[in-house]
Structure formats: structure tokens, C-alpha cells
Design an enzyme around this catalytic site. Structure first.
Site, short mmCIF file in Angstrom:
data_model
loop_
_atom_site.label_atom_id
_atom_site.label_comp_id
_atom_site.label_asym_id
_atom_site.label_seq_id
_atom_site.Cartn_x
_atom_site.Cartn_y
_atom_site.Cartn_z
N GLY A 521 7.31 -11.93 22.15
CA GLY A 521 7.79 -12.13 20.79
C GLY A 521 8.64 -13.37 20.67
N ARG A 522 8.70 -13.91 19.46
CA ARG A 522 9.49 -15.13 19.24
C ARG A 522 9.97 -15.12 17.80
NH1 ARG A 522 9.83 -20.39 21.42
NH2 ARG A 522 8.43 -19.74 23.11
N GLY A 523 11.22 -15.50 17.60
CA GLY A 523 11.78 -15.56 16.27
C GLY A 523 12.80 -16.66 16.17
N GLY A 526 15.60 -16.24 18.98
CA GLY A 526 15.33 -16.36 20.40
C GLY A 526 13.92 -15.91 20.75
N THR A 527 13.63 -15.92 22.04
CA THR A 527 12.32 -15.54 22.56
C THR A 527 12.45 -14.28 23.39
OG1 THR A 527 11.71 -17.88 22.66
CG2 THR A 527 10.32 -16.33 23.88
N VAL A 528 11.49 -13.35 23.23
CA VAL A 528 11.54 -12.07 23.91
C VAL A 528 10.48 -12.02 24.99
CG1 VAL A 528 11.49 -9.56 23.63
CG2 VAL A 528 12.32 -11.01 21.76
N LYS A 542 15.57 -10.51 25.60
CA LYS A 542 15.62 -11.54 24.56
C LYS A 542 16.55 -12.67 24.98
CE LYS A 542 16.80 -12.30 19.69
NZ LYS A 542 17.26 -11.67 18.44
N ASP A 638 18.16 -8.45 7.81
CA ASP A 638 16.86 -9.08 8.07
C ASP A 638 15.79 -8.01 8.34
OD1 ASP A 638 15.11 -11.20 8.30
OD2 ASP A 638 15.49 -11.52 10.42
#
Length: 804
Positions: A521-523, A526-528, A542, A638
Site C-alpha cells: 500500500g502507498r499513500g 507513507g508506504t506500507v 508503514k 480521512d
């Protein structure tokens, strides 16, 4: 007090041990007759308990330049304080240490005997020992074997020992809560009240193995070590959030007056020390602690003030200063329900539970059957009607006592309170907010006065007046200094989470993720990565992006650690630990096998109708807990499908609290947000128009997510209605509203048929779908005050969950 004075006092005591029949410490020489540990960490002596009442106690030594409350860790005579005159602690020639009250009766003693000369020594660990003067390792008695409410590092709680809470923060006498080993060798928390007793930790409906405990041990020992690791022989373990080898950290484990066990930590410096902070606790939800509000009372969490105790309707508070006394009825129920004027009615208390003391339990009962069952029993005060976990039928619990009451939007049931149909009694809300400070009345100890001398009395009044003038002068100087003292920046991170999650090293997490190779995952934050920890747990790890010029990454890390670490709910993601090493800021979560809701909605294997409804309900429960049930008022800010994760059974968990906001209880309309938070398409109008930010921004985002689940359409794309494309590429919410407006007047046609995701086909429940869609539209109302709260959303969906 000067160290030379304390050393002189100790040497004087040892001299008396060798050359006289006894030595003593006097209550009338508080500052002089004390014993301090070698490095001055602890002090033992007489400690004021109230008006002319004193304990012999051990406490953490306070620095000269700090006026904080003294932290007491052990008391000899907690239930029988002594007078402030002529009371002494004496070591007799026989080897017995005794505490006498006003020079007469023995209040407490060690019941020891020795033919060898003894000395009393306060160790640096806080342990007060009687030991052979010629053989220091020969200990005859030690305070560590008789704890009160506190365990210190390396002090063991053993088979026949127990911790007993104090009554309040100001009354150290024995309270109602105990930490003990039960007969099955398992560590438990017990409420031992004046009328009843009950176990409340671990959860009493679980057997030991379900709670992760083992009965196959005979040692019965629990210990908190210097690094912040608490472990018990029954396999229970907990790490403090600041777990580590920092030698400046002082620690203690205390059974507090509210029935919760907490680990406290603080840093000690050569010139002072920080305040105590909670770095771990046994129970995360305060209302599940038994006896906290007393009988006939309901515990709930008030977003503005904390834990609140409320009498059930028709009952009134027994003692407004002691909430544990509970409430009493303002009426009398008749045993003969058929007599004129003596009938009963039932008052609904939604989402309320009274645990224990059931008259009976009946499965698959209708409401009418349950009501009749209660009416047949004179002792029945109410009945609880709920859906059993993992079941689809209602169960009936008739109650003979209303104890351990709590209100929670997450509880799947209600209580129906039995009241007389005719009679004069009050149904008003007798709610009282529990004091967060736990203040109580101070202990008083009377002392018989002799005949007063007039001259002495005059001198005393003169000295008192002079002292009062001095105190006023000192106070004014102190206020001036405080006002002109500038605060220092708090360096680092305040990791004051209430659960004992683990601090990982960067190398550990790099190894767990195989060099951060499996991205899941990425947001924006940060990146998971997926990783496997050293104990074989699969984790979502994360890695926060490097801090930008405005320290964005640092603030997000601080928010997630402080917020998620103190939360505990089945619909909120569990956080296992963190890494704060150099420039690295990393969070370690539980891994959710089915990924995010966004991934599942876009997948070819579409979620069926039942899963979507349960995801909407579970998400509502998690947000209701955030907004209303935890001890702080937390906004997520969010909510979107990417931040709702799904487990193997598609149980939803709200995740990613990097944008969370904790608002002050006394200012719920505070809008002190330094920047707009959230994701385009899911953001409430308040963000755009710079209006006050409240929990209703999360309600709005939740409504958008539910509409997306129903329609299968993103709020960020144009919508097509069959072959007709909307000319203005209207967004999701206006499109749904327009479909409802067009079809609301068409007989026999439900408006939701025009918005349902085609992937669902015809496999859905029309009534439940209409309820869900209506709730979603209510949530996305432009006016925030019109939107429901998340607990109201959860209640509306819950009421339809098991409809056929």
C-alpha cells in the site's frame, strides 16, 4: 532535607540499636526522622494522611526545586493512621519493629524476633529491610513482601500477596479493588465491594486459555522489571510503551483507585524530574470495571468530561460524593402484578448492559415472553434482551440486581427496566461526572487535648500569624517566578500510549520486511510493507515519508502513536509497535488479509450485499467509539475506502490515523487545524468554507463511503444512468439525490433500484438497502448539525441487521 541530616539520623538509629533497648522515629520530627536510600531515590518516614493523621510510608524522594505531589509506594498502617503527637516507630531490642499511636497502643508491627543486633535499611530499590547488622545478606523482614497498591521494578507479586487499591488519591486506606492470583494460578482483578464481589479482568466470560493464560503453573509470581516489562507465570505479559534500558527512567505498577492497573514512567535528572505518564494499563475501557458506578447506575463516556455515572430512571443517587454507593429506587414494586394500581411497565434503555446476577437465561425468546417471565418474579428488576454473539436469535436475561451497568453504542442489546405503572417517583437524569482526579475526603485522627496554657496559646497564635505572613510573601514570589519562567521545548516524542506496544529497531523491521521489498500500500503519509516479525506474526509495516519542511512526517508519526496506542476496539486497527530511530519513523500494525475496502470494491470478485452491510455497520461502530466512547475526543479526518481494512471474515477495521485530531473536552468546537485534512471527494464542506471542525466531518466522509459501497461508483468520477450520460458529469452525491427525487413519487418502484451496484444483481434486501441509503444521505447533508452522530448511525443500522 539535607543528606547530612538524614545520614546523621540513620547513624544515630544504629547507635541506639547497639547500646539501648530500642530506637525510634518520631512523628513530631517529620523532616529529621527519615531514612533515605543510598542514592536518595526513596524516602521512608511519617507522611501526613489528613487532619492530625499520619502513615509510616515509603515514597519517591522529591527534588528541592519541584512542588509536585509526592508518590507513595508503600504504607505500613494504611487503615489505621496514627496521631500527630507522641506516635513513634521503634525497633525493639527483641528485634520487633512496632508502630505505636500516641505512645500507647501498637498499631502495626513486623512480628519479628532476633537474638542478633538488627538495622533498618532502605535499599535503592525502595525495599525497606530489617537485616542482621553483622551479616548484611541476612534479611529478617522486608516491605517488598507486604505490598500495598504498588509494585516497584524487581519486586515480585507472589502466591499469597495481593495489591489493594486506595479509596481515592487523597485517602490511602484500602479500597475495593484487588490484584490477586486465583486458585487456578491465574492473575486476576477482583472487585470486592461492601455487598458483592466479582472478577472483571480478564473478561469473566472467558476461560483461561481463551484469554491467553495458562493454569499449568505452580509458581504464582508476577514482576515488573527495570526496562518496563511486566510478566506473570500464567503467561500474561505487557511491555511499557517506553520499554528500554534507559537508566534515567523510574517506573512503578499501581492498582489505582478506579480499579485499573497502570504502569507509570518518568525520567529523573540530577536537577529534577518529569511528571509521571501512563505507559501501559490492563483495561482499556473504563466502564467495564465492576463497581465503578455502584448499583442501579450506568457508566458511560461523555466526550466533554470523561467517565459519567447516571442513575437509571426512577432511581436517585445515595451519596453524591461517593459514586460507588450507586442509586436507590424512588418506588416500591408490588409482587402482585394483577392488583389494580400495582401493575408494572418497562422502560427501554438502549445499548445498555448490566453484567451478571441473572435470575435466568432463555434463548430464542420473543420480547413478550421475556416480559412475562420478568413479571412472574417479584425479584425481577429488569430484563436484558440481546442478540447473542455469533447467533441470529434473541436471548432473554432476567435481572435480580442492576450491577456493573454500562452504556455503549457497540453493545448489541437493550435493557428493559421494570417500573410501577402508577406512582410518584422521579425519572430525571441523576448523572454525575466521575472525578478524573479521584479526590476524596482526607483522613482525620482525633487527639485528646489537655488543659490549655494561656501564654502558650498566645505564642502559638502569634507564631501562626507570622507564619501566615511569610507564606503569603513566599506565594507572591513563587507566582512571579512562575509567570516569568519560559517553558522549554519538549524534545523527542511523547509516546504516552495506554497499551504496551513494542519499540522495534530499524534493523528488526528491515529484516522482517526483507529489505522493505513487499509493498502492499502507498499513500500521502507513507508506504506500507508486509513483514513477518521475529515471533512469526504477520504485520503491516508503514514507513512514514521523510519529514517535509513543515515537519509533516513527524507530526503524523506523533499523532498515530499517541492515538492508536490507546485505542482498543474490534473495528479499529490494532497497533503493535513503532520505530523511532534516527530519521526513521515506522509504525507496525496487525496485517489484514483481505486488504482495503477500495481494493475489494474494484475487484472482479465483488463483495456481496451482506458483507457490504456489515462493513458499513462495523465502520460506524468504530467511528462511534472514536467520537464518543474513548476517554479523549478523536477525529479521524480521512475516512475513505482505502482506510477501511478487511480481515479474513471481512470484519472491517478503520486504519490510518496519521491525520487524526484530538480536541480538548472543554472546547468541542475548537477548529484549531493548521491545514485542511482528508481526501478530495470525501471531505465535508466545513473544510472548504473554513467552518468549525467537529466529528461531523467524519460522519460526512462515512456517508460518501457508504454511497460508494451501494452504487459501486467513485465520488470522483462522472456518473452514467443507463444509456443516458449526465450532461454535467455530476458527482456521486447530487446524482443519488436526483435519482431519489425522480423516483420517490413512482408507485411500486423503490428509488434505490436506480443506484444499486450492478455487480450485486438482485441479491439484496430492499428494506435494508433503503435504510442504508437513507442513512448515507443523512450523513452527507450540507448542514453539519442535521447529520446524525456515528452512534445514532450504528443504532439505526443495528436495528435492521437481522431483519429477514
Amino acid at each position: 532535607m539535607a543528606s547530612s541530616t538524614s545520614l546523621f539520623a540513620l547513624l544515630l538509629l544504629l547507635f541506639h540499636v547497639q547500646h539501648s533497648s530500642s530506637f525510634s522515629l518520631s512523628v513530631e520530627k517529620l523532616e529529621e526522622d527519615v531514612i533515605v536510600s543510598p542514592n536518595r531515590t526513596f524516602t521512608a518516614g511519617f507522611y501526613p494522611a489528613g487532619e492530625n493523621a499520619y502513615y509510616f510510608a515509603i515514597w519517591f524522594t522529591q527534588p528541592h526545586d519541584q512542588n509536585t505531589t509526592i508518590t507513595v509506594v508503600w504504607i505500613a498502617n494504611r487503615d489505621q493512621p496514627v496521631n500527630g503527637k507522641r506516635s513513634t516507630l521503634s525497633l525493639l531490642k527483641t528485634g520487633n519493629l512496632i508502630l505505636t499511636d500516641a505512645g500507647q497502643s501498637i498499631v502495626w508491627s513486623t512480628d519479628t524476633n532476633s537474638n542478633f543486633p538488627l538495622e533498618m535499611h532502605l535499599q535503592e530499590t525502595g525495599n525497606l529491610v530489617l537485616r542482621n547488622q553483622n551479616n548484611k545478606s541476612s534479611v529478617l523482614w522486608q516491605s517488598f513482601d507486604f505490598p500495598t497498591d504498588t509494585l516497584l521494578p524487581d519486586q515480585s507479586l507472589k502466591r499469597h500477596m495481593k495489591l489493594v487499591s486506595s479509596v481515592s488519591k487523597t485517602d490511602y486506606s484500602s479500597g475495593f479493588y484487588k490484584l490477586i492470583f486465583d486458585d487456578d494460578n491465574v492473575l486476576r482483578l477482583l472487585y470486592d465491594g461492601p455487598r458483592i464481589s466479582s472478577l472483571y479482568w480478564y473478561d469473566p466470560w472467558l476461560v483461561s486459555w481463551q484469554a491467553g493464560r495458562t493454569t499449568y503453573n505452580s509458581s504464582r509470581v508476577a514482576t515488573l522489571n527495570r526496562f518496563g516489562y511486566f510478566s506473570s507465570s500464567d503467561a500474561f505479559a505487557m511491555k511499557a510503551s517506553d520499554y528500554g534500558s534507559d537508566q534515567l527512567i523510574q517506573r512503578r505498577l499501581t492498582l489505582d483507585h478506579d480499579g485499573n492497573v497502570r504502569v507509570y514512567s518518568r525520567k529523573h535528572y540530577h536537577r529534577g524530574q518529569e511528571g509521571w505518564s501512563v505507559t501501559g494499563q490492563f483495561r482499556q475501557e473504563p466502564c467495564v470495571i465492576h463497581g465503578i458506578c455502584g448499583p442501579n447506575s450506568i457508566c458511560s463516556i461523555d466526550p466533554s468530561s470523561g467517565r459519567k455515572c447516571t442513575c437509571v430512571p426512577g432511581y436517585s443517587r445515595i451519596n453524591n460524593r461517593d459514586l460507588s454507593r450507586g442509586c436507590k429506587p424512588n418506588f416500591q414494586l408490588s409482587c402482585n402484578n394483577n392488583l389494580s394500581g400495582s401493575r408494572s411497565l418497562f422502560h427501554l434503555l438502549p445499548h445498555v448492559e448490566f453484567y451478571g446476577y441473572d435470575l435466568g437465561f432463555q434463548k430464542n425468546y420473543t420480547y413478550k415472553q421475556c416480559e412475562d417471565l420478568c413479571l412472574q418474579e417479584c425479584s425481577c428488576l429488569a430484563f436484558q434482551y440481546k442478540i447473542s454473539d455469533g447467533d441470529t436469535v434473541f436471548s432473554c436475561y432476567t435481572k435480580t440486581q442492576l450491577l456493573n451497568g454500562r452504556s455503549s453504542p457497540d453493545f448489541q442489546g437493550s435493557v428493559f427496566l421494570r417500573l410501577p405503572e402508577i406512582g410518584e417517583f422521579s425519572l430525571k437524569d441523576n448523572g454525575l461526572v466521575c472525578s478524573r482526579n479521584g479526590e476524596g475526603e482526607q483522613v482525620e485522627r482525633a487527639y485528646s487535648k489537655g488543659k490549655e496554657n494561656g501564654s502558650v496559646k498566645f505564642m502559638l497564635w502569634f507564631a501562626t500569624g507570622l507564619g501566615g505572613v511569610e507564606l503569603v510573601c513566599i506565594f507572591l514570589v513563587w507566582c512571579f517566578l512562575i509567570r516569568n519562567n519560559t517553558s522549554k521545548d519538549n524534545q523527542g516524542y511523547v509516546l504516552a500510549a495506554a497499551t504496551g506496544f513494542q519499540r522495534f529497531s530499524y534493523s528488526e523491521l528491515k529484516k522482517a520486511t526483507k529489505g522493505f521489498s513487499q509493498e502492499i500500500g502507498r499513500g500521502g503519509g507513507g508506504t506500507v510493507y508486509k513483514g513477518v516479525l521475529s515471533d512469526d506474526r504477520v504485520a503491516a509495516i508503514k514507513v512514514l515519508h521523510a519529514a517535509a519542511a513543515n515537519n509533516q512526517g513527524e507530526s503524523e508519526f506523533h499523532a498515530e502513536v499517541n492515538f492508536i496506542g490507546r485505542l482498543n476496539h474490534m473495528n479499529l486497527i490494532g497497533m503493535w509497535g513503532y520505530c523511532a530511530e534516527g530519521k526513521h519513523r515506522i509504525l507496525v500494525y496487525e496485517y489484514m488479509e483481505k486488504g482495503s475496502l477500495a481494493e475489494n470494491l474494484s475487484s472482479s470478485n465483488a463483495l456481496d450485499w451482506g458483507k457490504r452491510y456489515n462493513i458499513a455497520l462495523g465502520t460506524a461502530r468504530g467511528l462511534a467509539y472514536l467520537h464518543e466512547e474513548c476517554l479523549e475526543w478523536i477525529l479521524h479526518c480521512d475516512i475513505k475506502p482505502q482506510n477501511i481494512l478487511l480481515g479474513t471474515d471481512y470484519q472491517p477495521k478503520v486504519a490510518d490515523f496519521g491525520l487524526s485530531k484530538l480536541l480538548q473536552r472543554n472546547n468541542l468546537n475548537n477548529s484549531s487545524f493548521s491545514r485542511i485534512r482528508g481526501t478530495r471527494g470525501y471531505m465535508a464542506p466545513e473544510w472548504v468554507f473554513n467552518l468549525p471542525i467537529t466529528s461531523k466531518v467524519d460522519v460526512y466522509s462515512y456517508g460518501v463511503v457508504v454511497l460508494e459501497m451501494i452504487t459501486g461508483r467513485s465520488p470522483m468520477t462522472g456518473i452514467q444512468n443507463g444509456a443516458e450520460e449526465l450532461l454535467h458529469h455530476e458527482r456521486l452525491i447530487p446524482w443519488v439525490r436526483e435519482i431519489k427525487r425522480r423516483n420517490v413519487s413512482e408507485a411500486g418502484v423503490s428509488w434505490v433500484e436506480g443506484i444499486i451496484d450492478p455487480a450485486l444483481g438482485t441479491d439484496y434486501d430492499m428494506n435494508k438497502l433503503e435504510t442504508l441509503a437513507t442513512v448515507a444521505l443523512d450523513c452527507v447533508d450540507e448542514e453539519k448539525d442535521v447529520r446524525p452522530s456515528m452512534s445514532q448511525v450504528a443504532q439505526r443500522l443495528q436495528s435492521h441487521q437481522h431483519d429477514s
